[in-house]
Design an enzyme around this catalytic site. Structure first.
Site, PDB file in Angstrom:
ATOM      1  N   ILE A 107       0.856  -1.190   0.000  1.00 54.49           N
ATOM      2  CA  ILE A 107       0.000   0.000   0.000  1.00 54.49           C
ATOM      3  C   ILE A 107       0.889   1.237   0.000  1.00 54.49           C
ATOM      4  CG2 ILE A 107      -1.802   1.251   1.251  1.00 54.49           C
ATOM      5  CD1 ILE A 107      -2.634  -1.426   2.488  1.00 54.49           C
ATOM      6  N   LYS A 109       2.789   4.612   0.586  1.00 50.78           N
ATOM      7  CA  LYS A 109       3.196   5.468   1.708  1.00 50.78           C
ATOM      8  C   LYS A 109       2.949   4.847   3.083  1.00 50.78           C
ATOM      9  CE  LYS A 109       4.943   8.267   0.371  1.00 50.78           C
ATOM     10  NZ  LYS A 109       6.304   8.165  -0.242  1.00 50.78           N
ATOM     11  N   THR A 110       3.198   3.566   3.189  1.00 50.60           N
ATOM     12  CA  THR A 110       3.109   2.878   4.475  1.00 50.60           C
ATOM     13  C   THR A 110       4.470   2.370   4.949  1.00 50.60           C
ATOM     14  OG1 THR A 110       2.624   0.776   3.372  1.00 50.60           O
ATOM     15  CG2 THR A 110       0.732   2.115   4.058  1.00 50.60           C
ATOM     16  N   THR A 114      10.638   0.197   2.292  1.00 49.42           N
ATOM     17  CA  THR A 114      11.661  -0.235   3.256  1.00 49.42           C
ATOM     18  C   THR A 114      11.463  -1.696   3.629  1.00 49.42           C
ATOM     19  OG1 THR A 114      11.836   2.007   4.161  1.00 49.42           O
ATOM     20  CG2 THR A 114      12.627   0.203   5.550  1.00 49.42           C
ATOM     21  N   HIS A 163       1.119  -1.212  -7.558  1.00 50.27           N
ATOM     22  CA  HIS A 163       0.438  -1.216  -6.254  1.00 50.27           C
ATOM     23  C   HIS A 163      -0.900  -1.951  -6.334  1.00 50.27           C
ATOM     24  CE1 HIS A 163       3.174   1.280  -3.903  1.00 50.27           C
ATOM     25  NE2 HIS A 163       3.319   2.063  -4.964  1.00 50.27           N
ATOM     26  N   HIS A 211       3.887  13.369  -1.673  1.00 49.22           N
ATOM     27  CA  HIS A 211       4.411  12.603  -2.805  1.00 49.22           C
ATOM     28  C   HIS A 211       3.755  13.047  -4.117  1.00 49.22           C
ATOM     29  CE1 HIS A 211       6.890   9.365  -4.207  1.00 49.22           C
ATOM     30  NE2 HIS A 211       5.887   8.704  -4.752  1.00 49.22           N
ATOM     31  N   ALA A 338       5.924  13.325   6.360  1.00 51.33           N
ATOM     32  CA  ALA A 338       4.628  13.635   6.965  1.00 51.33           C
ATOM     33  C   ALA A 338       4.809  14.250   8.340  1.00 51.33           C
ATOM     34  CB  ALA A 338       3.785  12.371   7.059  1.00 51.33           C
TER      35      ALA A 338
END
Length: 432
Positions: A107, A109-110, A114, A163, A211, A338
């Site tokens: 998903i 930007k969770t 990384t 995605h 973003h 954020a």
């Protein structure tokens, strides 16, 4: 005299062993209060610190618990939802040498990028993923096979669409894996273990806005549902031109078609249940309720999910679930884009309202996640206690066997002494 001393010493040793056995059965754990009181009563120079170490407590420092208060919340977590033991127990028999596949639902930007890199670069494997400099994708093959065990952005790429959500992945991955599989006489029966990462909805929403503000669009996403992509009328765009770069937060929030709103709930739900992107199939309230219930159900039934706000706990639960080990520990980054955005309380409240489904889903996910962590830690402590008890019993059996041998040798020595004395007495008599 020597015989009496040996017997007295043997009796004292037996008494001490008996006391140790009784104490271990009364207080088998390392947090035994009786042991703490005994230690305090002994008056050792570090009795207070020793008691804390004995009880397994830890605040900061090298000996502390690395999982405590990871996000600054209270160390004592109070559950809000009731889950069964089967729902809390997460340990799958993942066969990397067989046909099992881990599918990562990424998903936006969770922190999925990384985590995705951890999967291909940081897991201790018999056959590590092969990652070449300058290439985003790594080759993650099973030992002895030319077939991947991981379906993710950094292993197979966006094979089911950019995605891809739960609806797309569950319909696309099985068919795609069968096409890519090595030819076999019969079709393999695969286990697909779906995993994902969630994030606090307000932070995730702000991160997506930043973003998009820099030019991201995700226009390549397919949004396939029930065998087709949505029409332009079903899924309008919020901007004209190539992208939405430079958009203000107010403009970002004002677009009614913005997929950033409730993105996590929508991407985890089975969209076929609500008519996909056709909003005329059912009323808004019914659609929202169905989406949320489906998202919660799918999340609960996934093999694993983690939370961006709990990196170390995420690592721990993944390792416990799949019986894999990461080479390096996860790092908690709180200084995100954020986090650097200053937002008025009124604006934050409006973001929560725009993401009301995500807010409820995240509250549910956080509760389930922390309950699973607590359950796994308790199970780990029980397993460690059981191993300690087994080791103590093994040592005790060895000691008892050694003592029996000592007794036998002592008895043989006494018998030899007495026999030797009788023989020498007879010799003396014979000489006379």
């Amino acid at each position: 005299m020597d015989d009496k001393s040996n017997k007295l010493l043997l009796a004292l040793v037996m008494l001490c062993l008996f006391g140790v056995i009784v104490l271990q059965y009364v207080c088998p754990g390392s947090d035994c209060q009786l042991l703490l009181r005994l230690q305090a009563g002994w008056g050792s120079p570090s009795s207070a610190g020793g008691a804390a170490a004995f009880s397994g407590g830890g605040g900061g420092g090298g000996g502390g618990d690395p999982y405590r208060a990871e996000d600054g919340t209270l160390a004592r977590f109070v559950p809000r939802f009731n889950f069964s033991e089967d729902e809390l127990r997460r340990a799958v028999d993942f066969n990397i040498k067989g046909d099992d596949v881990i599918v990562f639902l990424h998903i936006q930007k969770t922190g999925g990028t990384t985590f995705g890199r951890h999967l291909v670069r940081n897991i201790l494997l018999e056959q590590p993923c092969e990652c070449r400099a300058g290439q985003k994708k790594c080759t993650c093959l099973r030992p002895g096979k030319k077939e991947t065990w991981l379906f993710s952005r950094f292993s197979t790429g966006w094979s089911c669409g950019l995605h891809a959500d739960w609806t797309e992945l569950t319909n696309c991955v099985p068919a795609l894996m069968d096409i890519k599989a090595e030819p076999t006489p019969q079709k393999p029966r695969r286990n697909y273990y779906y995993i994902t990462i969630l994030r606090d909805p307000v932070s995730r929403y702000l991160s997506e806005w930043r973003h998009v503000q820099r030019g991201a669009t995700w226009k390549a996403s397919l949004h396939v549902c029930d065998g087709r992509a949505p029409t332009p009328s079903e899924l309008p765009v919020c901007y004209s031109g190539d992208d939405w770069s430079g958009c203000t937060l107010a403009d970002f929030m004002d677009c009614p078609y913005n997929l950033a709103s409730n993105r996590q709930a929508r991407m985890l739900a089975d969209l076929s249940l609500v008519g996909c992107y056709n909003l005329s199939v059912m009323g808004e309230e019914q659609r929202s309720r169905s989406l949320l219930e489906s998202a919660k159900r799918n999340l609960k039934e996934m093999a694993f999910f983690g939370l961006t706000e709990f990196q170390r706990k995420t690592q721990y639960l993944f390792e416990r679930t799949f019986h894999m080990r990461f080479i390096s520990p996860f790092t908690q980054f709180n200084s995100t884009r954020a986090a650097g955005v200053e937002v008025e309380p009124e604006t934050q409240q409006r973001i929560r309202e725009l993401n009301v489904l995500d807010m409820e889903l995240y509250e549910y996910a956080r509760d389930l996640f922390l309950q699973r962590f607590q359950y796994s830690r308790q199970q780990e402590h029980r397993e460690a206690r059981r191993r300690r008890q087994q080791e103590r019993r093994r040592l005790l059996r060895g000691r008892l066997q050694w003592m029996r041998q000592e007794e036998e040798e002592l008895a043989w020595g006494q018998e030899e002494n007495s026999t030797g004395g009788d023989y020498m007495g007879n010799v003396e008599r014979w000489r006379r």
